[in-house]
Design a protein around this motif. Structure first.
Motif, PDB file in Angstrom:
ATOM      1  N   UNK A  30      37.804  29.127  47.735  1.00 51.72           N
ATOM      2  CA  UNK A  30      38.918  30.010  48.115  1.00 51.72           C
ATOM      3  C   UNK A  30      40.121  29.822  47.189  1.00 51.72           C
ATOM      4  N   UNK A  31      40.560  28.572  47.025  1.00 60.18           N
ATOM      5  CA  UNK A  31      41.730  28.321  46.174  1.00 60.18           C
ATOM      6  C   UNK A  31      41.439  28.674  44.719  1.00 60.18           C
ATOM      7  N   UNK A  32      40.263  28.277  44.257  1.00 58.51           N
ATOM      8  CA  UNK A  32      39.972  28.478  42.832  1.00 58.51           C
ATOM      9  C   UNK A  32      39.772  29.947  42.488  1.00 58.51           C
ATOM     10  N   UNK A  33      39.263  30.684  43.438  1.00 61.35           N
ATOM     11  CA  UNK A  33      39.069  32.114  43.169  1.00 61.35           C
ATOM     12  C   UNK A  33      40.407  32.824  43.055  1.00 61.35           C
ATOM     13  N   UNK A  34      41.409  32.276  43.730  1.00 62.40           N
ATOM     14  CA  UNK A  34      42.739  32.871  43.663  1.00 62.40           C
ATOM     15  C   UNK A  34      43.543  32.397  42.461  1.00 62.40           C
ATOM     16  N   UNK A  35      42.955  31.582  41.600  1.00 59.61           N
ATOM     17  CA  UNK A  35      43.706  31.014  40.479  1.00 59.61           C
ATOM     18  C   UNK A  35      42.906  31.237  39.189  1.00 59.61           C
ATOM     19  N   UNK A  36      43.371  32.178  38.389  1.00 59.08           N
ATOM     20  CA  UNK A  36      42.585  32.563  37.207  1.00 59.08           C
ATOM     21  C   UNK A  36      42.527  31.474  36.147  1.00 59.08           C
ATOM     22  N   UNK A  37      43.294  30.400  36.331  1.00 58.10           N
ATOM     23  CA  UNK A  37      43.209  29.303  35.350  1.00 58.10           C
ATOM     24  C   UNK A  37      42.241  28.216  35.837  1.00 58.10           C
ATOM     25  N   UNK A  38      41.572  28.454  36.954  1.00 59.20           N
ATOM     26  CA  UNK A  38      40.743  27.397  37.559  1.00 59.20           C
ATOM     27  C   UNK A  38      39.412  27.205  36.828  1.00 59.20           C
TER      28      UNK A  38
END
Ligand code: NOJ
Length: 492
Positions: free
Chosen positions: A397-405
């Protein structure tokens, strides 16, 4: 460029440990409807096929690798209808489904094992030889009713099948067709190198002295007669359109011996290359193994690479010690090499091995639980699972919302690799750096060292860097890389 007949060459396979991936009914373990509910995610990530660890009924002495019915689905996971629905929905998204096949042994609870008419389907001896189980202890146990010893290369609950028996061979040919007819795109074949045992059950040689001594497994594994089985299976796979794929769990350290499982393009499509998986994250060591496979395998053969699986420590821990820069370099090389990569669920997040307290360990044979923890979909655990979660900081969830992940980075790599041609040429590089060309112009370069370095002869634009900021940078002759930095460069 891609040819539907050999779709698996350009493919990314994604290994799902079914019990830990997605739980649709909230009973604490993953299931087939759960996987189906995550197909949108897998499509978004860009994988081409999923490989499911064993889905068959099993008493779980070895967590599914002790099968008690080769034609069914474990009730924990759902039903055959659930599988059909998964295959159909995955197909709509152009994702193929492979399943695990465990032909070396059955569960001791399999009806065959207690059927007097099927005695010769297992391996028996009046007096055990010196073979040891891969899980420790003797490989032979006396059967109380039969009064003879049966062979088990793994747990006593996993009696080995006798592959000299025509009955066993015919049965598995039927098993293959049963699943292929249902639209299963191929099998990952468990312990593929060990089906046939020496017909005379000769003692294995013991090499080394005293405490250093060890058994050389020459008579219970990697016997020459195993190849006939795969030639036969390959003919069956070829009866289907598209041809079904045979991915072998081949623990064969010698690359020339391993190449024999490919045969003359008439055995396994993808024999797994464990020397790569078990190597250090070291440019010289890894490139030597990759070059070694090129030498050992026929030119038309195709390698398969993986860093993690359910039996070993996850690569973000084992190779990278949790270091983000190293994890990205490892992902870049895994997905950039010529070959079919296998991502183990969670690799795309950089998911680490989890420390499981001894009192909670379930894999009593081998303590492999730490690589089998639930997929972290959300920042907090939604419910209790059969096994504890690890650190949930890296979650979908968090990583999908962060394009730098890391997750987006992996997704970008999957997209970039679609532009690679099928050839690979290694470039001259300074120590610690490994770089190669895919086709004429695309370059993948990773600096696995602590010193900055320059890779010469590179032209184009950075499509993707392990340090996000460099995307789009134009390279005219020399690619500079910092310590633990990598880049994919494509023509302008
Ligand atoms: C290899 C499988 O990957 C492992 O999990 C299992 O314990 C052994 N084969 C025995 O089936």
């Amino acid at each position: 460029m891609s040819d539907e007949r050999v779709w698996w060459r350009d493919a990314v396979l994604y290994q799902i440990y079914v019990r830990s991936f997605a739980d649709a009914n909230g009973d604490g373990h993953g299931d087939l409807p759960g996987i189906r509910s995550k197909l949108d995610y897998l499509e978004w990530l860009g994988v081409d096929a999923i490989w499911l660890t064993p889905i068959n009924p099993s008493p779980n002495a070895d967590w599914g690798y002790d099968v008690s019915d080769f034609y069914g689905v474990h009730p924990d996971y759902g039903t055959l209808d659930d599988l059909d629905a998964l295959v159909a929905d995955a197909g709509v998204r152009e994702i193929k489904v492979l399943i695990d096949l465990v032909p070396n042994h059955t569960s001791s609870a399999h009806p065959w094992f207690s059927d007097p008419a099927k005695r010769d389907w297992y391996v028996w001896a009046d007096k055990p030889n010196n073979w040891r189980s891969a899980f420790g202890g003797p490989a032979w146990t006396k059967h109380p009713d039969v009064g003879r010893y049966y062979l088990h290369n793994f747990l006593p609950e996993q009696p080995d099948l006798n592959w000299w028996s025509d009955g066993v061979r015919k049965e598995f040919e039927e098993t293959l067709r049963f699943w292929f007819d249902r639209g299963i795109a191929g099998f990952r074949i468990d312990v593929a190198h060990a089906l046939i045992k020496d017909e005379q059950l000769r003692d294995n040689p013991i090499v080394g002295k005293a405490k250093e001594s060890r058994e050389e497994r020459v008579y219970n594994m990697n016997r020459p007669e195993v190849h006939e089985i795969y030639r036969r299976w390959r003919r069956i796979a070829r009866d289907y359109d598209p041809e079904r794929v045979l991915l072998g769990e081949t623990w064969v350290p010698n690359l020339a011996e391993l190449a024999k499982y490919y045969g003359g393009d008439d055995e396994l499509h993808l024999p797994m290359i464990f020397p790569f998986t078990l190597a250090q994250l070291d440019a010289a060591e890894l490139s030597e193994i990759v070059e070694g496979t090129v030498q050992a395998f026929p030119a038309e053969a195709w390698p398969v690479w993986c860093g993690s699986n359910h039996d070993i420590v996850r690569f973000p821990t084992r190779w990278c010690g949790g270091d983000e820069a190293k994890i990205r370099c490892a992902l870049m090389l895994l997905l950039g090499l010529r070959g079919t990569p296998i991502l183990y669920y969670g690799d795309e997040l950089g998911m680490e091995q989890v420390e499981i307290p001894a009192s909670e360990q379930l894999d009593t044979a081998h303590s492999r639980d730490g690589a089998r923890t639930p997929m972290p979909w959300t920042p907090t655990a939604d419910h209790e699972w059969w096994i504890r979660h690890g650190d949930l900081t890296r979650n979908v969830e968090d990583m999908r919302g962060d394009e730098t992940s890391t997750l987006w980075f992996t997704r970008e790599l999957l997209a970039a690799r679609r532009e690679f041609a099928q050839t690979m040429t290694t470039l001259d590089t300074p120590e610690g750096v490994w770089a190669w060309r895919r086709g004429e112009s695309a370059v993948v370069a990773v600096n696995l060292g602590e010193q900055s370095a320059a890779v010469r002869g590179v032209q184009g634009r950075i499509r993707l860097g392990t340090r996000g900021a460099r995307g789009g940078e134009s390279i005219d002759g020399t690619l500079q890389l910092g310590p633990w930095e990598g880049a994919v460069v494509l023509p302008q």
